[in-house]
Design an enzyme around this catalytic site. Structure first.
Site, PDB file in Angstrom:
ATOM      1  N   ARG A  15       0.797  -1.232   0.000  1.00  0.00           N
ATOM      2  CA  ARG A  15       0.000   0.000   0.000  1.00  0.00           C
ATOM      3  C   ARG A  15       0.825   1.275   0.000  1.00  0.00           C
ATOM      4  NH1 ARG A  15      -4.094   0.296   4.440  1.00  0.00           N
ATOM      5  NH2 ARG A  15      -3.139  -1.465   5.510  1.00  0.00           N
ATOM      6  N   ASP A 106       7.901  -2.053  10.985  1.00  0.00           N
ATOM      7  CA  ASP A 106       7.058  -0.937  10.544  1.00  0.00           C
ATOM      8  C   ASP A 106       6.199  -0.372  11.679  1.00  0.00           C
ATOM      9  OD1 ASP A 106       5.299  -3.007  10.843  1.00  0.00           O
ATOM     10  OD2 ASP A 106       4.519  -2.964   8.797  1.00  0.00           O
ATOM     11  N   ARG A 346      25.725  27.738   3.358  1.00  0.00           N
ATOM     12  CA  ARG A 346      26.020  26.382   2.881  1.00  0.00           C
ATOM     13  C   ARG A 346      27.173  25.760   3.678  1.00  0.00           C
ATOM     14  NH1 ARG A 346      26.873  26.920  -3.242  1.00  0.00           N
ATOM     15  NH2 ARG A 346      27.084  24.665  -3.025  1.00  0.00           N
TER      16      ARG A 346
HETATM   17  C1  UD1 Z   1      -0.328  -8.984  11.919  1.00  0.00           C
HETATM   18  C2  UD1 Z   1      -0.996  -9.988  12.858  1.00  0.00           C
HETATM   19  C3  UD1 Z   1      -2.308  -9.409  13.356  1.00  0.00           C
HETATM   20  C4  UD1 Z   1      -2.065  -8.079  14.041  1.00  0.00           C
HETATM   21  C5  UD1 Z   1      -1.352  -7.137  13.076  1.00  0.00           C
HETATM   22  C6  UD1 Z   1      -0.974  -5.861  13.772  1.00  0.00           C
HETATM   23  C7  UD1 Z   1      -0.322 -12.154  12.006  1.00  0.00           C
HETATM   24  C8  UD1 Z   1      -0.758 -13.351  11.260  1.00  0.00           C
HETATM   25  N1  UD1 Z   1      -1.231 -11.197  12.147  1.00  0.00           N
HETATM   26  O1  UD1 Z   1      -1.204  -8.865  10.807  1.00  0.00           O
HETATM   27  O2  UD1 Z   1      -2.904 -10.293  14.275  1.00  0.00           O
HETATM   28  O3  UD1 Z   1      -3.288  -7.510  14.479  1.00  0.00           O
HETATM   29  O4  UD1 Z   1      -0.146  -7.741  12.593  1.00  0.00           O
HETATM   30  O5  UD1 Z   1      -0.475  -4.939  12.855  1.00  0.00           O
HETATM   31  O6  UD1 Z   1       0.782 -12.089  12.490  1.00  0.00           O
HETATM   32  N2  UD1 Z   1       6.277  -9.784   7.667  1.00  0.00           N
HETATM   33  C9  UD1 Z   1       7.392 -10.493   7.309  1.00  0.00           C
HETATM   34  N3  UD1 Z   1       7.235 -11.606   6.545  1.00  0.00           N
HETATM   35  C10 UD1 Z   1       6.020 -12.019   6.120  1.00  0.00           C
HETATM   36  C11 UD1 Z   1       4.868 -11.297   6.506  1.00  0.00           C
HETATM   37  C12 UD1 Z   1       5.029 -10.176   7.285  1.00  0.00           C
HETATM   38  O7  UD1 Z   1       8.505 -10.138   7.666  1.00  0.00           O
HETATM   39  O8  UD1 Z   1       5.975 -13.042   5.430  1.00  0.00           O
HETATM   40  C13 UD1 Z   1       6.440  -8.594   8.501  1.00  0.00           C
HETATM   41  C14 UD1 Z   1       5.959  -7.335   7.825  1.00  0.00           C
HETATM   42  O9  UD1 Z   1       7.009  -6.697   7.129  1.00  0.00           O
HETATM   43  C15 UD1 Z   1       5.491  -6.505   9.002  1.00  0.00           C
HETATM   44  C16 UD1 Z   1       5.045  -7.552  10.017  1.00  0.00           C
HETATM   45  O10 UD1 Z   1       5.650  -8.744   9.640  1.00  0.00           O
HETATM   46  O11 UD1 Z   1       6.537  -5.771   9.571  1.00  0.00           O
HETATM   47  C17 UD1 Z   1       3.549  -7.698  10.103  1.00  0.00           C
HETATM   48  O12 UD1 Z   1       3.087  -8.108   8.846  1.00  0.00           O
HETATM   49  P1  UD1 Z   1       1.702  -7.637   8.294  1.00  0.00           P
HETATM   50  O13 UD1 Z   1       1.457  -8.255   6.974  1.00  0.00           O
HETATM   51  O14 UD1 Z   1       1.590  -6.164   8.373  1.00  0.00           O
HETATM   52  O15 UD1 Z   1       0.744  -8.284   9.368  1.00  0.00           O
HETATM   53  P2  UD1 Z   1      -0.798  -8.241   9.370  1.00  0.00           P
HETATM   54  O16 UD1 Z   1      -1.322  -9.152   8.334  1.00  0.00           O
HETATM   55  O17 UD1 Z   1      -1.242  -6.846   9.320  1.00  0.00           O
END
Ligand code: UD1
Ligand code: CA
Length: 469
Positions: A15, A106, A346
Site C-alpha cells: 500500500r 514498521d 552552505r
Molecule cells: C499482523 C498480525 C495481526 C495483528 C497485526 C498488527 C499475524 C498473522 N497477524 O497482521 O494479528 O493484528 O499484525 O499490525 O501475524 N512480515 C514479514 N514476513 C512475512 C509477513 C510479514 O517479515 O511473510 C512482517 C511485515 O514486514 C510486518 C510484520 O511482519 O513488519 C507484520 O506483517 P503484516 O502483513 O503487516 O501483518 P498483518 O497481516 O497486518
C-alpha cells in the site's frame, strides 16, 4: 542473562506503492526500522545482552545495509506470513536467552519501557501478547478470550480479521503484532504451523492456541498508548504518525522552555539542543544536529540543517542553512549575528559574532570574522573575511576557474563596493577600498582605493541617432 529480539521487516508494503522497502521510509527524518533499532538498543541495559535478528525480504540488500552491525539479518524469500518469518530466525535465536521478543520493523514508536515490560511478562515462561483496544479494530487480529470475553478472562486465541466470525469481528481488543515468547517453545511452535487459513499464510498468531493447548499461560500486556503500537502501511498512516511524533517532540521541547509559535507547524528531523529564551516561528524544518544558544530567534519558514547558532543570533524568515554534518562540520553562526531574510548558508559557512548576512546572500566554505557584513545580493565562496569588512551588494567571489577552487582573502576593515568580481586567488589588504563595479584579478594593497573598471568618459556634442527620412 540475555534477550532475543526478532524484528520482522520482510514485508512488501504494497500500500505504500513505492520502490523503497517500507521499513526504509522516513519518520522524523529517520528510516522506520532505524527507530525500532534505536528503541531496542537500550534493552541491553536491562537484559544483559540483546541478540537482535532482523528478518529481511523485500529490498533485502538495502534493508541489510541500514542494519549493518546493529543486528543479524536473516532472509525470508518468499514471504509466507509472520509465522514463516519467525521460522527463518529459529537457527539464529540464542537458546541461552529464555525469552524472545518479537517486534515489527514498521511499528516505529514502540516504547523501550513497553518492550521491556512485554519481555518481563514473558519471563521465559509465559506467552505475552501486546494488545490494545481500538474503536475501529478492522484488519487486526482479535484477542479471543474464554467465557464472556471480559478483560480478565484467559486468552484462548488470536483470530485474524479475515478468518473471524461476525461475533469475533465485534471484539475491539486486538493484537498489536508484538509478543514475547519462551524461546524453546517458540521454536517448536513456529515449526509446527500450517497455512490452513484465509490468506494461505503461516500465521505467527496461531501459536497462541498451541500455547493454550499445552497449558502455557498466555497473558495480554496492554500498550501504554495507541501511538506506540501504530504500524505504517500507507502514506496516510505514515503522515499521521509523523504528526503524532512531531507533536510529542514539540511538547517535550516546550516543556524545556522552547517557545514554538505553533507546535502543529514545527518539524524536527534530527536533534535540537537549545538554551533559555529561544523562539521559533511557524513552518520551520530542523534537520540533523541543530544547537541554539540562549535567546536565539528563528523566523518563519526556515530550513536549518546541522547548525550551531550562538546566543542572541536572529535568523530572519525564509533562510536556508545547510551544514555538511554534525559537530565541526556544522554551520556556525556567532552570537548576535543577523541572518536573512532569504539568506543561504552552505557547508563550511562560519560566521563570527555580530556578523550580518542579508537577503539573497549565499555563503559557502567561508569564514566571516566579527562584525563583517554582506547585506544584499552577494556570494562569498571559499573566502576568509576579516573583522568589520563591508561587502557590497552584487559582489561575488569568482572562486572556480572551471577546474579548481581558489580562495579569496579579505582582510579586516576592507570595504568592497557594489557589483565587484573578486577573481580568486586574490587578497585584499587590510583597510583597502574596492571601487564599485571592479573586477579584481590581482591583489589589492592595504589602505588604498583600488578601482578596476573602464574609465568613465563623456562625449561633448554627441547626438542621438535619428530615424531616417
Ligand atoms: C499482523 C498480525 C495481526 C495483528 C497485526 C498488527 C499475524 C498473522 N497477524 O497482521 O494479528 O493484528 O499484525 O499490525 O501475524 N512480515 C514479514 N514476513 C512475512 C509477513 C510479514 O517479515 O511473510 C512482517 C511485515 O514486514 C510486518 C510484520 O511482519 O513488519 C507484520 O506483517 P503484516 O502483513 O503487516 O501483518 P498483518 O497481516 O497486518
Ligand atoms: Ca498482511
Amino acid at each position: 542473562m540475555a534477550l532475543n529480539v526478532v524484528i520482522m521487516a520482510a514485508g512488501k508494503g504494497t500500500r505504500m506503492h513505492s520502490a523503497t522497502p517500507k521499513v526504509l521510509h522516513r519518520l522524523a527524518g529517520r528510516p522506520l526500522l532505524q527507530h525500532v533499532l534505536d528503541r531496542v538498543a537500550p534493552l541491553a541495559a536491562r537484559f544483559g545482552e540483546v541478540h537482535a535478528v532482523v528478518v529481511t525480504g523485500h529490498g533485502a540488500e538495502r534493508v541489510e545495509a541500514l542494519v549493518g552491525e546493529h543486528a543479524r539479518c536473516v532472509r525470508q524469500e518468499p514471504q509466507r506470513g509472520t509465522g514463516h518469518a519467525v521460522q527463518m530466525t529459529v537457527p539464529a535465536l540464542d537458546d541461552a536467552a529464555d525469552t524472545t521478543l518479537i517486534l515489527n520493523g514498521d511499528v516505529p514508536l514502540i516504547g523501550t519501557d513497553t518492550a521491556a515490560a512485554l519481555a518481563a511478562a514473558c519471563g521465559g515462561q509465559r506467552l505475552a501478547l501486546l494488545t490494545v483496544t481500538l474503536d475501529d479494530p478492522t484488519g487486526y487480529g482479535r484477542i479471543v478470550r474464554a467465557g464472556t470475553a471480559h478483560a480478565g478472562d484467559p486468552v484462548q486465541a488470536i483470530v485474524e480479521h479475515k478468518d473471524a466470525s461476525t461475533e469475533q469481528r465485534a471484539i475491539r481488543e486486538v493484537y498489536t503484532g508484538m509478543m514475547a515468547a519462551p524461546t524453546a517453545a517458540l521454536k517448536r511452535w513456529v515449526m509446527a504451523l500450517t497455512d490452513d487459513n484465509a490468506q494461505r499464510e503461516y500465521y505467527l498468531t496461531d501459536i497462541v492456541a498451541m500455547a493454550v493447548a499445552e497449558g502455557v499461560p498466555v497473558v495480554a500486556s496492554p500498550a501504554a498508548d495507541e501511538t506506540e503500537v501504530l504500524g505504517v502501511n500507507s502514506p496516510a498512516q505514515l503522515a499521521d504518525l509523523e504528526r503524532r511524533l512531531q507533536r510529542r517532540l514539540a511538547g517535550q521541547l516546550m516543556d524545556a522552555g522552547l517557545r514554538l509559535a505553533d507546535p502543529a507547524r514545527f518539524d524536527l528531523r534530527g536533534t535540537l539542543a537549545h538554551g533559555r529564551d529561544c523562539e521559533i516561528d511557524v513552518n520551520c524544518v530542523l534537520e540533523g544536529e541543530v544547537r541554539l544558544g540562549e535567546g536565539v530567534r528563528i523566523g518563519a519558514n526556515c530550513v536549518i540543517r546541522h547548525a550551531h547558532i550562538a546566543d542572541g543570533a536572529v535568523i530572519h524568515p525564509f533562510t536556508h542553512i545547510e551544514g555538511a554534518g554534525p559537530g565541526t562540520q556544522a554551520v556556525q553562526v556567532g552570537a548576535g549575528a543577523l541572518v536573512g531574510p532569504f539568506a543561504r548558508l552552505r557547508p563550511g559557512a562560519v560566521l563570527g559574532d555580530e556578523v550580518h548576512i542579508g537577503n539573497f546572500v549565499e555563503v559557502k566554505n567561508a569564514t566571516l570574522a566579527r562584525g563583517a557584513k554582506a547585506n544584499h545580493l552577494a556570494y562569498l565562496g571559499d573566502a576568509s573575511v576579516g573583522e568589520r569588512v563591508n561587502y557590497g551588494a552584487g559582489s561575488i567571489t569568482a572562486n572556480y576557474d572551471g577546474a579548481n577552487k581558489h580562495r579569496t582573502v579579505i582582510e579586516a576593515d576592507v570595504h568592497v563596493g557594489s557589483n565587484c568580481v573578486l577573481v580568486a586567488p586574490v587578497t585584499l589588504g587590510a583597510g583597502a577600498t574596492i571601487g564599485g563595479g571592479s573586477t579584481i584579478a590581482k591583489d589589492a594593497p592595504a589602505g588604498q582605493l583600488t578601482v578596476a573598471r573602464a574609465k568613465q568618459v563623456s562625449l561633448p556634442g554627441w547626438q542621438r541617432p535619428r530615424k531616417k527620412g
